[in-house]
Write an enzyme that holds these catalytic residues in place. Sequence first.
Site, mmCIF file in Angstrom:
data_model
loop_
_atom_site.group_PDB
_atom_site.id
_atom_site.type_symbol
_atom_site.label_atom_id
_atom_site.label_comp_id
_atom_site.label_asym_id
_atom_site.label_seq_id
_atom_site.Cartn_x
_atom_site.Cartn_y
_atom_site.Cartn_z
ATOM 1 N N HIS A 99 0.848 -1.201 0.000
ATOM 2 C CA HIS A 99 0.000 0.000 0.000
ATOM 3 C C HIS A 99 0.882 1.249 0.000
ATOM 4 O O HIS A 99 2.054 1.188 0.374
ATOM 5 C CB HIS A 99 -0.911 0.006 1.235
ATOM 6 N N TYR A 113 5.642 4.154 0.359
ATOM 7 C CA TYR A 113 5.246 2.897 -0.255
ATOM 8 C C TYR A 113 5.635 1.795 0.720
ATOM 9 O O TYR A 113 6.815 1.547 0.944
ATOM 10 C CB TYR A 113 5.955 2.696 -1.598
ATOM 11 N N CYS A 114 4.648 1.171 1.318
ATOM 12 C CA CYS A 114 4.838 0.106 2.295
ATOM 13 C C CYS A 114 4.686 -1.214 1.535
ATOM 14 O O CYS A 114 3.577 -1.598 1.157
ATOM 15 C CB CYS A 114 3.793 0.253 3.397
ATOM 16 N N ILE A 115 5.795 -1.901 1.295
ATOM 17 C CA ILE A 115 5.845 -3.014 0.354
ATOM 18 C C ILE A 115 6.188 -4.324 1.068
ATOM 19 O O ILE A 115 7.074 -4.364 1.917
ATOM 20 C CB ILE A 115 6.895 -2.721 -0.744
#
Length: 142
Positions: A99, A113-115
Amino acid sequence: MIKKDKNELNEMEYLVTQENGTEPPFQNEYWNHFDKGIYVDKISGKPLFTSEEKFESNCGWPSFSKSIDDDEIIELVDKTFGMIRTEVRSEDANSHLGHVFNDGPKESGGLRYCINSAAIQFIPYDKLEELGYGDLIPHFEK
């Protein structure tokens, strides 16, 4: 270019990329990884992020302030779990990556950007040319 067939994914990689899952925070490969290089889509091998944009966010997942190429990222509204968030998917493989939030470093544009580590593969800087990513070397020249 590094690619992986969907049939070769382990259980967590499949859960994350194909079923929109989330791996546990602080228990994944890249949450605390800061070596110089790029992060590519686990399936397509397309470049997504560089270590130059990676930062410590204390959320337990790899965090980046921007992507290498916005055309490789799809953003969709995610209303699961009673929240409204922005899902991030890879354009080429249509894999769920994580997200994006607007609480990142202001000096870098304010995005986070949390990946999921399970959705990406790290390519060390010194292997970029050898593995077909030599065109990204200028991203590290400042």
